[in-house]
Scaffold this active site. Structure first.
Site, PDB file in Angstrom:
ATOM      1  N   CYS A 196      38.740  34.042  58.237  1.00 60.98           N
ATOM      2  CA  CYS A 196      39.174  34.941  57.165  1.00 60.98           C
ATOM      3  C   CYS A 196      40.659  34.741  56.891  1.00 60.98           C
ATOM      4  O   CYS A 196      41.474  34.856  57.806  1.00 60.98           O
ATOM      5  CB  CYS A 196      38.897  36.384  57.569  1.00 60.98           C
ATOM      6  SG  CYS A 196      39.733  37.582  56.504  1.00 60.98           S
ATOM      7  N   CYS A 205      42.838  38.008  57.846  1.00 58.33           N
ATOM      8  CA  CYS A 205      42.978  38.559  59.193  1.00 58.33           C
ATOM      9  C   CYS A 205      44.364  38.235  59.776  1.00 58.33           C
ATOM     10  O   CYS A 205      44.952  37.212  59.439  1.00 58.33           O
ATOM     11  CB  CYS A 205      41.880  37.996  60.107  1.00 58.33           C
ATOM     12  SG  CYS A 205      40.324  38.920  60.021  1.00 58.33           S
ATOM     13  N   HIS A 247      38.877  43.504  60.335  1.00 51.53           N
ATOM     14  CA  HIS A 247      38.011  42.804  59.389  1.00 51.53           C
ATOM     15  C   HIS A 247      36.711  43.561  59.112  1.00 51.53           C
ATOM     16  O   HIS A 247      36.107  43.413  58.037  1.00 51.53           O
ATOM     17  CB  HIS A 247      37.700  41.414  59.957  1.00 51.53           C
ATOM     18  CG  HIS A 247      36.942  40.512  59.038  1.00 51.53           C
ATOM     19  ND1 HIS A 247      37.549  39.824  58.000  1.00 51.53           N
ATOM     20  CD2 HIS A 247      35.631  40.179  58.988  1.00 51.53           C
ATOM     21  CE1 HIS A 247      36.639  39.105  57.355  1.00 51.53           C
ATOM     22  NE2 HIS A 247      35.455  39.295  57.929  1.00 51.53           N
ATOM     23  N   ASN A 267      38.520  45.530  44.237  1.00 52.57           N
ATOM     24  CA  ASN A 267      37.151  45.088  43.982  1.00 52.57           C
ATOM     25  C   ASN A 267      36.452  45.080  45.317  1.00 52.57           C
ATOM     26  O   ASN A 267      36.816  44.319  46.204  1.00 52.57           O
ATOM     27  CB  ASN A 267      37.121  43.664  43.398  1.00 52.57           C
ATOM     28  CG  ASN A 267      37.724  43.597  42.013  1.00 52.57           C
ATOM     29  OD1 ASN A 267      37.569  44.508  41.214  1.00 52.57           O
ATOM     30  ND2 ASN A 267      38.423  42.504  41.724  1.00 52.57           N
ATOM     31  N   SER A 283      35.735  38.149  46.924  1.00 50.20           N
ATOM     32  CA  SER A 283      35.369  36.914  47.599  1.00 50.20           C
ATOM     33  C   SER A 283      35.627  36.982  49.103  1.00 50.20           C
ATOM     34  O   SER A 283      35.342  36.045  49.822  1.00 50.20           O
ATOM     35  CB  SER A 283      36.113  35.736  46.974  1.00 50.20           C
ATOM     36  OG  SER A 283      37.481  36.034  46.824  1.00 50.20           O
ATOM     37  N   HIS A 310      37.096  41.279  54.004  1.00 49.95           N
ATOM     38  CA  HIS A 310      38.212  41.954  54.690  1.00 49.95           C
ATOM     39  C   HIS A 310      38.742  43.060  53.767  1.00 49.95           C
ATOM     40  O   HIS A 310      38.962  42.817  52.589  1.00 49.95           O
ATOM     41  CB  HIS A 310      39.318  40.934  55.007  1.00 49.95           C
ATOM     42  CG  HIS A 310      40.334  41.465  55.973  1.00 49.95           C
ATOM     43  ND1 HIS A 310      40.436  41.042  57.269  1.00 49.95           N
ATOM     44  CD2 HIS A 310      41.268  42.434  55.831  1.00 49.95           C
ATOM     45  CE1 HIS A 310      41.401  41.700  57.879  1.00 49.95           C
ATOM     46  NE2 HIS A 310      41.921  42.568  57.017  1.00 49.95           N
ATOM     47  N   HIS A 349      40.630  44.990  51.421  1.00 50.72           N
ATOM     48  CA  HIS A 349      41.872  44.712  50.684  1.00 50.72           C
ATOM     49  C   HIS A 349      41.743  45.086  49.219  1.00 50.72           C
ATOM     50  O   HIS A 349      40.650  45.188  48.684  1.00 50.72           O
ATOM     51  CB  HIS A 349      42.249  43.232  50.803  1.00 50.72           C
ATOM     52  CG  HIS A 349      41.399  42.320  49.950  1.00 50.72           C
ATOM     53  ND1 HIS A 349      40.095  42.002  50.262  1.00 50.72           N
ATOM     54  CD2 HIS A 349      41.657  41.676  48.790  1.00 50.72           C
ATOM     55  CE1 HIS A 349      39.601  41.186  49.343  1.00 50.72           C
ATOM     56  NE2 HIS A 349      40.516  40.980  48.432  1.00 50.72           N
ATOM     57  N   GLN A 403      44.250  44.823  45.297  1.00 50.46           N
ATOM     58  CA  GLN A 403      45.221  43.974  44.619  1.00 50.46           C
ATOM     59  C   GLN A 403      46.158  44.824  43.765  1.00 50.46           C
ATOM     60  O   GLN A 403      45.848  45.968  43.436  1.00 50.46           O
ATOM     61  CB  GLN A 403      44.506  42.977  43.708  1.00 50.46           C
ATOM     62  CG  GLN A 403      43.559  42.039  44.422  1.00 50.46           C
ATOM     63  CD  GLN A 403      43.048  40.933  43.501  1.00 50.46           C
ATOM     64  OE1 GLN A 403      43.821  40.268  42.825  1.00 50.46           O
ATOM     65  NE2 GLN A 403      41.742  40.737  43.473  1.00 50.46           N
ATOM     66  N   HIS A 421      45.311  54.658  37.397  1.00 47.68           N
ATOM     67  CA  HIS A 421      46.024  54.650  36.125  1.00 47.68           C
ATOM     68  C   HIS A 421      47.162  55.648  36.217  1.00 47.68           C
ATOM     69  O   HIS A 421      46.934  56.823  36.517  1.00 47.68           O
ATOM     70  CB  HIS A 421      45.073  55.003  34.972  1.00 47.68           C
ATOM     71  CG  HIS A 421      44.320  53.824  34.438  1.00 47.68           C
ATOM     72  ND1 HIS A 421      43.032  53.888  33.967  1.00 47.68           N
ATOM     73  CD2 HIS A 421      44.695  52.521  34.299  1.00 47.68           C
ATOM     74  CE1 HIS A 421      42.653  52.683  33.561  1.00 47.68           C
ATOM     75  NE2 HIS A 421      43.626  51.839  33.763  1.00 47.68           N
ATOM     76  N   HIS A 463      45.700  59.299  37.875  1.00 48.75           N
ATOM     77  CA  HIS A 463      44.367  59.515  38.430  1.00 48.75           C
ATOM     78  C   HIS A 463      43.818  58.184  38.936  1.00 48.75           C
ATOM     79  O   HIS A 463      44.304  57.118  38.562  1.00 48.75           O
ATOM     80  CB  HIS A 463      43.431  60.110  37.379  1.00 48.75           C
ATOM     81  CG  HIS A 463      43.405  59.343  36.099  1.00 48.75           C
ATOM     82  ND1 HIS A 463      44.383  59.468  35.130  1.00 48.75           N
ATOM     83  CD2 HIS A 463      42.536  58.416  35.626  1.00 48.75           C
ATOM     84  CE1 HIS A 463      44.108  58.654  34.123  1.00 48.75           C
ATOM     85  NE2 HIS A 463      42.998  58.005  34.391  1.00 48.75           N
ATOM     86  N   TYR A 502      23.719  45.329  24.528  1.00 50.11           N
ATOM     87  CA  TYR A 502      24.127  46.494  23.737  1.00 50.11           C
ATOM     88  C   TYR A 502      25.511  46.976  24.157  1.00 50.11           C
ATOM     89  O   TYR A 502      26.352  47.317  23.322  1.00 50.11           O
ATOM     90  CB  TYR A 502      23.121  47.644  23.857  1.00 50.11           C
ATOM     91  CG  TYR A 502      23.588  48.828  23.028  1.00 50.11           C
ATOM     92  CD1 TYR A 502      23.402  48.848  21.655  1.00 50.11           C
ATOM     93  CD2 TYR A 502      24.288  49.885  23.615  1.00 50.11           C
ATOM     94  CE1 TYR A 502      23.891  49.892  20.882  1.00 50.11           C
ATOM     95  CE2 TYR A 502      24.785  50.927  22.856  1.00 50.11           C
ATOM     96  CZ  TYR A 502      24.576  50.928  21.483  1.00 50.11           C
ATOM     97  OH  TYR A 502      25.073  51.946  20.724  1.00 50.11           O
TER      98      TYR A 502
HETATM   99  O1  LIG Z   1      16.116  47.154  28.040  1.00 47.55           O
HETATM  100  P1  LIG Z   1      16.269  46.112  29.092  1.00 47.55           P
HETATM  101  O2  LIG Z   1      16.204  44.722  28.577  1.00 47.55           O
HETATM  102  O3  LIG Z   1      15.358  46.314  30.234  1.00 47.55           O
HETATM  103  O4  LIG Z   1      17.763  46.363  29.668  1.00 47.55           O
HETATM  104  C1  LIG Z   1      18.833  45.471  29.604  1.00 47.55           C
HETATM  105  O5  LIG Z   1      19.506  45.569  28.353  1.00 47.55           O
HETATM  106  C2  LIG Z   1      20.055  46.844  28.029  1.00 47.55           C
HETATM  107  C3  LIG Z   1      20.807  46.724  26.724  1.00 47.55           C
HETATM  108  O6  LIG Z   1      21.886  45.815  26.791  1.00 47.55           O
HETATM  109  C4  LIG Z   1      20.959  47.361  29.153  1.00 47.55           C
HETATM  110  O7  LIG Z   1      21.296  48.702  28.886  1.00 47.55           O
HETATM  111  C5  LIG Z   1      20.278  47.282  30.525  1.00 47.55           C
HETATM  112  O8  LIG Z   1      21.216  47.620  31.522  1.00 47.55           O
HETATM  113  C6  LIG Z   1      19.763  45.847  30.729  1.00 47.55           C
HETATM  114  O9  LIG Z   1      19.114  45.756  31.983  1.00 47.55           O
HETATM  115  O1  LIG Z   2      41.491  37.431  42.583  1.00 48.81           O
HETATM  116  P1  LIG Z   2      40.071  37.546  43.078  1.00 48.81           P
HETATM  117  O2  LIG Z   2      39.855  38.737  43.964  1.00 48.81           O
HETATM  118  O3  LIG Z   2      39.589  36.301  43.700  1.00 48.81           O
HETATM  119  O4  LIG Z   2      39.208  37.741  41.755  1.00 48.81           O
HETATM  120  C1  LIG Z   2      38.456  38.866  41.402  1.00 48.81           C
HETATM  121  O5  LIG Z   2      39.270  39.869  40.804  1.00 48.81           O
HETATM  122  C2  LIG Z   2      39.934  39.497  39.595  1.00 48.81           C
HETATM  123  C3  LIG Z   2      40.659  40.715  39.060  1.00 48.81           C
HETATM  124  O6  LIG Z   2      39.785  41.768  38.729  1.00 48.81           O
HETATM  125  C4  LIG Z   2      38.958  38.919  38.568  1.00 48.81           C
HETATM  126  O7  LIG Z   2      39.693  38.368  37.498  1.00 48.81           O
HETATM  127  C5  LIG Z   2      38.062  37.845  39.166  1.00 48.81           C
HETATM  128  O8  LIG Z   2      37.087  37.468  38.224  1.00 48.81           O
HETATM  129  C6  LIG Z   2      37.398  38.388  40.443  1.00 48.81           C
HETATM  130  O9  LIG Z   2      36.584  37.408  41.019  1.00 48.81           O
END
Ligand SMILES: O=P(O)(O)O[C@H]1O[C@H](CO)[C@@H](O)[C@H](O)[C@H]1O
Ligand SMILES: O=P(O)(O)O[C@H]1O[C@H](CO)[C@@H](O)[C@H](O)[C@H]1O
Lengths: 339, 339
Positions: free
Chosen positions: A51, A54, A113, A153, A161, A164, A166, A168, A281, A296, A316
């Site tokens: 990692c 770590c 970790h 994330n 990815s 551990h 963390h 950002q 934010h 918040h 949609y």
């Molecule tokens: O109605 P479906 O195809 O099962 O559902 C899919 O498309 C919809 C519209 O973009 C989304 O809201 C759902 O999250 C997605 O799984």
């Molecule tokens: O920098 P990381 O953790 O590898 O990347 C992750 O967070 C970023 C910020 O939200 C995104 O842009 C990447 O798509 C995601 O994989």
């Protein structure tokens, strides 16, 4: 009111962004035959020699992590924003672009970790809060930086990815879109009413109770009326504070407690380490009077029906508006019952 | 200009939504240790007895699909919007909601379970275009409906729960967020300049050529300057038309050809059936003068580096702004070389 909102499709207004979201409560009954996410409930070791986060290990750029004991912060080895890039602008008819500078950091929450925020004590999380405060202050006082975005994330399904624990920090010269929207909405309200938009909203929610998950002396954890993600939640300070620097040590502890309570409850929803993206934010660091800001923290977790079935924000949602099935009130009750 | 945009982080302006996106071209070199998507390159049979979209099969609500020969359309069995729900409104301080009515349909593109648009002939896709025209006209003339959103979710990674070639139509009383933004931007431009925003943009792109993928007599396929998704592309009619009803039969064929060329090239990018969500943005059916609208179809494909590694729109993207690594120009060249 409640019965209609429970049974029929409707739009709800997000007072912070000025946008609407579509709610289709009757649709929660739909069967699911689509993609299942992988679950990883395997217990991780406290230390993993492979990692790059770590303590003591070597990162991709050859640097060694120190033997850190609580929180460790370093500049992102693959930063999306750089501070030393040239200034430029494209203004060629309808092709419009501008250089953007910034500083990106990685914040390790714990040397352990195997942990996530949900496994940490409030006193340990408080140290993360202190680190966020320090970074907000330092980055914010850099003349290049006008906004500091703190986020996490969590979970592979959220593009994380490395398991551990963390988060950002991406800080930059201009206000990102989502921050810009909230700046406008809060400013308009503050100008008209002389009070905090989120403060007034909180007062209403504390009276109604149906969307409240938890509260302590300084913080409320709730599912906002306009939540988009199935189990979206928000941590809001009771007092009108524009940024996290305004928290004293006790409030920092109560904030840590709120994070702890919410993340622990999340892990019980589907009996799995609950993935999410979270973000704070708060007031821009642009030197302006940002009294209209009420900071918040929001959590956007993708899981919908089980540890393996998530909500897809696709067709949609991408071309129209965000859409959800389960109501904010039902989600709040489910999480609250697990606190 | 190009060199700087190729090497340094910058923001690009989306003329259609009025929003900015962050581009970090230097970041494409980042190694990936995160989640891999499952690939399914298994050849499907032309008919699957368990598929609820195949001709002759029974759907969940007990209805039988006819033995259809080209396109088949029915009302969504789990519609997110209903036409017969009551009218209501919540205006309780900062809690704001409104009932929303609508009609949701499913559009099977072909009786052949094994195909996708990329495997169909332009003459077959033309029948899908005719079906979209018919639905736009019929739904649009319903007094309940002021906007008709046609879209497709393709691939399990895009939340598509059935591989049978199909798309959806969600039509509703009010304008969804994304449509509302494009309505405003196009109207402002039309009022100021008396010309189509997208028409003027197209003229610029046809001169520069670097983001063009393909063109025929009536359509241009290009990667927009402000693309968000790694291989995002757009199909735009050369003539200023506000909706798809304005296409004659030959133009409908040329539109089908553009769809065919783009989807076939997509499948070659990573040698896999390329997932995406696509959608048509066109004039609302609200009876207003919508001359400022220039209709177009966009494709948002999530794959970034291979058939299994997608771009995650998570933390920063959710709380800040959309962000991409590979530039629009590089993506356009990659797709164009596969046409
Ligand atoms: O109605 P479906 O195809 O099962 O559902 C899919 O498309 C919809 C519209 O973009 C989304 O809201 C759902 O999250 C997605 O799984
Ligand atoms: O920098 P990381 O953790 O590898 O990347 C992750 O967070 C970023 C910020 O939200 C995104 O842009 C990447 O798509 C995601 O994989």
């Amino acid at each position: 009111m409640s019965t209609l909102l429970d049974d029929y499709s409707h739009k709800r207004f997000n007072i912070l962004t000025g946008e609407w979201i579509l709610v289709s409560p009757h649709r929660a009954k739909r069967p699911w035959q689509g993609q299942n996410e992988a679950v990883n409930n395997e217990k991780r070791p406290s230390y993993d020699e492979n990692c790059y986060l770590c303590p003591g290990n070597t990162r991709i750029n050859g640097e060694n992590n120190p033997d850190y004991e609580d929180v460790y912060i370093f500049t992102n080895d693959f930063a999306a924003l750089q501070s030393d890039s040239p200034d430029f602008e494209v203004n060629d008819g309808l092709l419009i672009a501008k250089s953007e500078k910034g500083i990106c950091k990685v914040v390790c929450f714990s040397p352990d970790h195997s942990k996530s925020l949900a496994d940490m004590e409030p006193s340990e999380i408080q140290k993360v809060v202190f680190a966020w405060q320090k970074e907000y202050e330092e980055l914010g006082s850099n003349p290049l930086i006008n906004y500091v975005q703190i986020f996490e994330n969590k979970g592979a399904v959220m593009g994380c990815s490395n398991p551990h624990p963390h988060g950002q920090i991406w800080s930059q010269s201009t206000l990102p879109n989502e921050v810009d929207k909230k700046d406008t909405q809060q400013l308009n309200y503050y100008k008209t009413n002389g009070t905090s938009l989120l403060g007034d909203y909180l007062a209403q929610e504390l009276e109604k109770k149906e969307r409240i998950i938890f509260e302590n002396n300084a913080f409320v954890v709730l599912v906002p009326f306009w939540a988009v993600w199935p189990f979206e939640a928000m941590i809001v300070p009771k007092a009108h504070k524009s940024n996290i620097l305004e928290l004293n040590d006790e409030e920092a502890y109560l904030y840590a407690e709120a994070i702890s309570v919410l993340t622990k409850a999340y892990d019980k929803v589907f009996n799995t380490s609950f993935p999410y993206s979270s973000g704070i934010h708060q007031a821009p660091t642009n030197g302006k009077d940002n009294n209209h800001w009420h900071w918040h923290m929001s959590f956007y977790p993708p899981l919908l029906r089980s540890a393996t079935v998530k909500k897809f924000m696709v067709g949609y949602e991408m071309f129209g508006s965000p859409q959800r099935d389960i109501t904010a009130e039902k989600a709040a009750k489910m999480i609250r019952d697990l606190v």
